[in-house]
Design a protein around this motif. Structure first.
Motif, short mmCIF file in Angstrom:
data_model
loop_
_atom_site.label_atom_id
_atom_site.label_comp_id
_atom_site.label_asym_id
_atom_site.label_seq_id
_atom_site.Cartn_x
_atom_site.Cartn_y
_atom_site.Cartn_z
N TYR A 1 0.81 -1.21 0.00
CA TYR A 1 0.00 0.00 0.00
C TYR A 1 0.85 1.27 0.00
O TYR A 1 1.97 1.28 0.51
CB TYR A 1 -0.89 0.04 1.25
CG TYR A 1 -1.85 -1.10 1.39
CD1 TYR A 1 -3.00 -1.18 0.60
CD2 TYR A 1 -1.62 -2.10 2.33
CE1 TYR A 1 -3.89 -2.23 0.75
CE2 TYR A 1 -2.51 -3.15 2.48
CZ TYR A 1 -3.64 -3.21 1.70
OH TYR A 1 -4.52 -4.26 1.84
N ARG B 1 -8.72 14.46 3.01
CA ARG B 1 -9.07 13.09 2.67
C ARG B 1 -7.82 12.22 2.72
O ARG B 1 -6.77 12.60 2.20
CB ARG B 1 -9.70 13.01 1.28
CG ARG B 1 -10.98 13.78 1.12
CD ARG B 1 -11.40 13.89 -0.33
NE ARG B 1 -11.64 12.57 -0.92
CZ ARG B 1 -11.23 12.22 -2.13
NH1 ARG B 1 -10.55 13.05 -2.90
NH2 ARG B 1 -11.49 11.02 -2.60
N LEU C 1 -6.40 8.69 1.47
CA LEU C 1 -6.67 7.65 0.48
C LEU C 1 -5.56 6.60 0.51
O LEU C 1 -4.46 6.87 0.97
CB LEU C 1 -6.77 8.26 -0.92
CG LEU C 1 -7.92 9.26 -1.07
CD1 LEU C 1 -7.36 10.67 -1.12
CD2 LEU C 1 -8.75 8.96 -2.29
N ASP D 1 -3.67 0.47 -3.49
CA ASP D 1 -3.38 -0.96 -3.34
C ASP D 1 -2.69 -1.44 -4.63
O ASP D 1 -3.29 -1.40 -5.70
CB ASP D 1 -4.68 -1.72 -3.10
CG ASP D 1 -4.46 -3.19 -2.78
OD1 ASP D 1 -3.40 -3.75 -3.16
OD2 ASP D 1 -5.35 -3.81 -2.17
N THR E 1 -4.64 -4.31 -6.54
CA THR E 1 -5.82 -3.96 -7.34
C THR E 1 -5.56 -2.77 -8.26
O THR E 1 -6.36 -2.51 -9.16
CB THR E 1 -7.00 -3.61 -6.43
OG1 THR E 1 -6.68 -2.43 -5.66
CG2 THR E 1 -7.32 -4.76 -5.48
N LYS F 1 -5.84 0.30 -7.47
CA LYS F 1 -6.92 1.25 -7.24
C LYS F 1 -6.71 2.02 -5.94
O LYS F 1 -6.07 1.53 -5.01
CB LYS F 1 -8.27 0.53 -7.18
CG LYS F 1 -8.70 -0.05 -8.52
CD LYS F 1 -10.06 -0.73 -8.39
CE LYS F 1 -10.50 -1.31 -9.72
NZ LYS F 1 -11.79 -2.03 -9.62
N TRP F 2 -7.29 3.23 -5.91
CA TRP F 2 -7.33 4.06 -4.70
C TRP F 2 -8.66 3.86 -4.00
O TRP F 2 -9.70 3.76 -4.66
CB TRP F 2 -7.19 5.54 -5.05
CG TRP F 2 -5.85 5.95 -5.55
CD1 TRP F 2 -5.43 6.02 -6.85
CD2 TRP F 2 -4.73 6.34 -4.75
NE1 TRP F 2 -4.13 6.44 -6.91
CE2 TRP F 2 -3.67 6.65 -5.63
CE3 TRP F 2 -4.51 6.48 -3.37
CZ2 TRP F 2 -2.42 7.08 -5.19
CZ3 TRP F 2 -3.27 6.91 -2.93
CH2 TRP F 2 -2.25 7.20 -3.83
N THR F 3 -8.65 3.81 -2.67
CA THR F 3 -9.87 3.82 -1.88
C THR F 3 -9.75 4.91 -0.82
O THR F 3 -8.65 5.22 -0.35
CB THR F 3 -10.13 2.47 -1.18
OG1 THR F 3 -9.00 2.14 -0.36
CG2 THR F 3 -10.36 1.37 -2.19
N GLU F 4 -10.88 5.50 -0.48
CA GLU F 4 -10.89 6.52 0.58
C GLU F 4 -10.96 5.84 1.93
O GLU F 4 -11.89 5.10 2.21
CB GLU F 4 -12.07 7.47 0.40
CG GLU F 4 -12.05 8.63 1.38
CD GLU F 4 -13.16 9.63 1.10
OE1 GLU F 4 -12.96 10.53 0.26
OE2 GLU F 4 -14.24 9.48 1.71
N LEU F 5 -9.95 6.09 2.76
CA LEU F 5 -9.88 5.45 4.06
C LEU F 5 -10.55 6.28 5.15
O LEU F 5 -11.15 5.73 6.07
CB LEU F 5 -8.41 5.20 4.43
CG LEU F 5 -8.10 4.24 5.55
CD1 LEU F 5 -8.69 2.86 5.29
CD2 LEU F 5 -6.60 4.13 5.76
N ASP G 1 -10.24 -2.09 8.23
CA ASP G 1 -11.65 -1.69 8.32
C ASP G 1 -11.86 -0.19 8.57
O ASP G 1 -12.99 0.26 8.71
CB ASP G 1 -12.35 -2.49 9.42
CG ASP G 1 -11.69 -2.31 10.79
OD1 ASP G 1 -10.78 -1.46 10.93
OD2 ASP G 1 -12.09 -3.04 11.72
#
Length: 199
Positions: A91, A101, A103, A106, A109, A111-115, A150
């Protein structure tokens, strides 16, 4: 080796490396005209991830390969800054240019995800790679950590009675036991006297 960025008043910041034993720093990307800020080693020590200036919507997350001297941009990272590599190399977290924000990229994948959302700064990985620890501002500064799996948040330290200082008004790092390292402004609160015996 130690990698760091140097800020100049009249030109973009640049990344250097220097031996931990000392010596003359070496500029790593002298031909790259873009701002080079917040360098962090990859776990294998072969690459460096870095970003651009805070508040700059044109900032992006880039990776410098020390073997090939090639610079690549992480896909979808425009407007992001302040990256750091996870201990397992999977990561890279980053902050939006307004620092509101958090982010996570990964590599598996791509891809970016908002944490998380809020006011953040100076993210650091815990030793086990399960959490990110950083400043958060909700009127007063606190040190919190977020679990990657999570997004669960935990408060580590409330800083409402601690005067902070640093290049941007505050700074945080993390010790090997995961405790936060802070720069505190002692001001006039801690005054010492020294008895000097001149030989």
């Amino acid at each position: 080796k130690i990698v760091f960025h140097e800020a100049f008043p009249d030109k973009p910041p640049r990344i250097f490396e220097v031996s931990r034993e000392g010596g003359s720093p070496r500029q790593l990307m002298p031909d790259n005209p873009d701002p080079q800020v917040d360098p962090h080693w990859s776990p294998d020590g072969n690459r460096i991830v870095f970003g651009g200036n805070p508040g700059d919507p044109a900032s992006s997350i880039r990776i410098f390969d020390l073997g090939t001297h090639q610079i690549t941009m992480l896909p979808g990272s425009k407007g992001l800054l302040s990256p750091s590599w996870s201990p397992d190399g999977r990561y890279i977290p980053a902050l939006s240019s307004d620092m509101k924000r958090l982010l996570l990229f990964d590599f598996q994948t791509q891809k970016w995800t908002e944490l998380a959302t809020g006011g953040f700064g100076f993210s650091n990985w815990t030793k086990d790679g399960q959490y990110l620890q950083f400043f958060q501002s909700n009127g007063t500064w606190t040190v919190i950590k977020i679990r990657i799996s999570d997004g669960k948040r935990e408060t580590v330290l409330d800083l409402k009675n601690i005067g902070l200082t640093g290049r941007w008004g505050h700074s945080i790092a993390i010790a090997p036991d995961d405790s936060p390292l802070l720069l505190r402004d002692a001001g006039t609160q801690d005054v010492y006297a020294l008895d000097w015996d001149d030989p």
